[in-house]
Design an enzyme around this catalytic site. Structure first.
Site, PDB file in Angstrom:
ATOM      1  N   GLY A  40       0.822  -1.056  -0.089  1.00 47.36           N
ATOM      2  CA  GLY A  40       0.114  -0.117   0.031  1.00 47.36           C
ATOM      3  C   GLY A  40       0.812   1.201   0.114  1.00 47.36           C
TER       4      GLY A  40
ATOM      5  N   VAL B  85       2.342   5.164   2.342  1.00 46.28           N
ATOM      6  CA  VAL B  85       2.406   5.669   3.530  1.00 46.28           C
ATOM      7  C   VAL B  85       2.563   7.416   3.370  1.00 46.28           C
ATOM      8  CG1 VAL B  85       3.404   6.224   5.871  1.00 46.28           C
ATOM      9  CG2 VAL B  85       3.392   4.039   5.079  1.00 46.28           C
TER      10      VAL B  85
ATOM     11  N   LYS C 169      -0.837   5.283   7.177  1.00 44.63           N
ATOM     12  CA  LYS C 169      -0.674   4.008   6.058  1.00 44.63           C
ATOM     13  C   LYS C 169      -1.879   3.599   5.854  1.00 44.63           C
ATOM     14  CE  LYS C 169       1.773  -0.515   6.372  1.00 44.63           C
ATOM     15  NZ  LYS C 169       2.384  -1.324   6.871  1.00 44.63           N
TER      16      LYS C 169
ATOM     17  N   ASP D 136      10.435  -8.834  10.115  1.00 42.21           N
ATOM     18  CA  ASP D 136      10.927  -8.230   9.162  1.00 42.21           C
ATOM     19  C   ASP D 136      11.858  -6.670   9.566  1.00 42.21           C
ATOM     20  OD1 ASP D 136      11.226  -7.793   6.361  1.00 42.21           O
ATOM     21  OD2 ASP D 136       9.484  -6.602   6.209  1.00 42.21           O
TER      22      ASP D 136
END
Length: 361
Positions: A50, A52, A67, A165
């Site tokens: 997506g 931000v 976001k 991550d």
């Protein structure tokens, strides 16, 4: 108005001899409207997940980051999940990006995350230094960054969250260059969730047990990633970078040596080890100190690096254990971090580095 999400709670009492697993409880998160914010047209970050964008709250004037997940089935559920994980991890944690709540679009009813607006990513700063021909960061700066990241990770793990991550792209640096904050909890997981766990993370920062398909990995995958970040802070480039995106384990073992029965008994039973045993027997030496000699990293600093970059997770440093190492003995607060200010580098000179993000099923 508030949205109901779930977060990790303290471990439930376990029976005699049974391992306690954290439980989860419901919590309420503030819900606002996207009409309350004036968004900028330029993106702070964008990708398959997506985007931000920077925005300003109309009533308070506060600058925030908003976001939105890419439109897809389940994206709103994923966003609520991320909100829960971020809220749990960031509570009383100055080294995780702050979470302000959720906002809903009156027109589409889509949700978005409202977060603290911090600054550029650590990845951007390292690229600028490398392309500008600047010298490596001094060890004192590396130590200060790692103290903040490990402190943030410890608090996150105490909240029963595994990030999965951590990488320079997901570490933001404050505009005054005195604070770093872990961000992007899109792949994070609660420790309360029972295994098996899928493969998740970015290839160059992914722990060996994840690459080998271990179904019950834990928070030690984050400390491996932090070891990779530390190596990149020192050298300016990723340590385990497979140019063909196919032999990540080979790249790791070429530096750290191949585990054996004494260093990691579980490894020898894996399909990877069984198929490649004759070739693996040739790569027993650990060459990490040759990659980071004393002129690059002191003996104490190397003990932290090698403790984080240990293939066997049972012998790898936890964030809490790493923070107790003498290398951090004089680290008392964030004031010791002063990253160099951003230098303008023409975008055409920035190398294009492909960082593969693997999403769990």
């Amino acid at each position: 108005m508030a949205a109901c999400v779930q977060q990790a709670a303290a471990p439930a009492a376990a029976g005699a001899g049974a391992a306690a697993r954290p439980t989860r409880k419901r919590t309420r998160v503030a819900m606002g409207s996207t009409d309350d914010y004036e968004e900028e047209t330029s993106c702070l970050g964008a990708g398959a997940f997506g985007s931000v964008r920077k925005a300003r709250h109309r009533g308070t004037g506060r600058t925030v980051a908003i976001k939105r997940l890419a439109a897809a089935d389940g994206s709103q559920v994923a966003l609520l999940r991320e909100a829960s994980l971020l809220e749990a991890s960031g509570r009383d944690n100055p080294y995780v990006v702050g979470f302000h709540g959720l906002a809903r679009s009156p027109a589409t009813m889509d949700l978005c995350l409202v977060m603290e607006c911090v600054g550029p990513s650590l990845c951007d700063l390292l690229l600028e230094r490398r392309c500008g021909g600047m010298p490596p960061l001094p060890e004192a700066t590396v130590r200060a960054v790692m103290w903040q990241l490990l402190t943030g990770a410890k608090k996150m793990h105490d909240a029963h969250v595994i990030h999965r991550d951590i990488k320079p792209d997901n570490v933001l640096v404050s505009d005054d260059r005195t604070t770093v904050k872990i961000c992007d909890f899109g792949l994070a997981k609660y420790m309360a969730e029972p295994p098996p766990y899928g493969t998740a993370g970015s290839l160059w920062y992914m722990a060996p047990e994840v690459l080998l398909g271990k179904p019950d990995y834990d928070a030690l995958v984050d400390t491996w990633s932090l070891g990779c970040v530390m190596a990149e802070l020192i050298d300016g480039s990723p340590l385990f970078m497979d140019p063909n995106d196919a032999g990540q384990l080979d790249v790791i073992f070429s530096v750290l040596g191949v585990p054996d029965e004494t260093t990691w008994p579980w490894f020898s039973s894996t399909e990877f080890a069984t198929k490649l045993k004759p070739e693996l027997n040739k790569k027993r030496r650990n060459l990490l100190r040759e990659e980071f000699p004393k002129k690059k990293l002191s003996a104490q600093g190397f003990q932290v690096l090698s403790g984080l970059l240990t293939c066997n997770p049972d012998k790898r440093l936890t964030a809490a254990a790493a923070l107790k190492h003498p290398w951090f003995a004089k680290m008392n607060n964030a004031a010791e971090l002063h990253l160099p200010k951003k230098q303008e580098v023409p975008s055409s000179t920035l190398p294009k580095i492909k960082r593969i993000r693997v999403v769990c099923p």
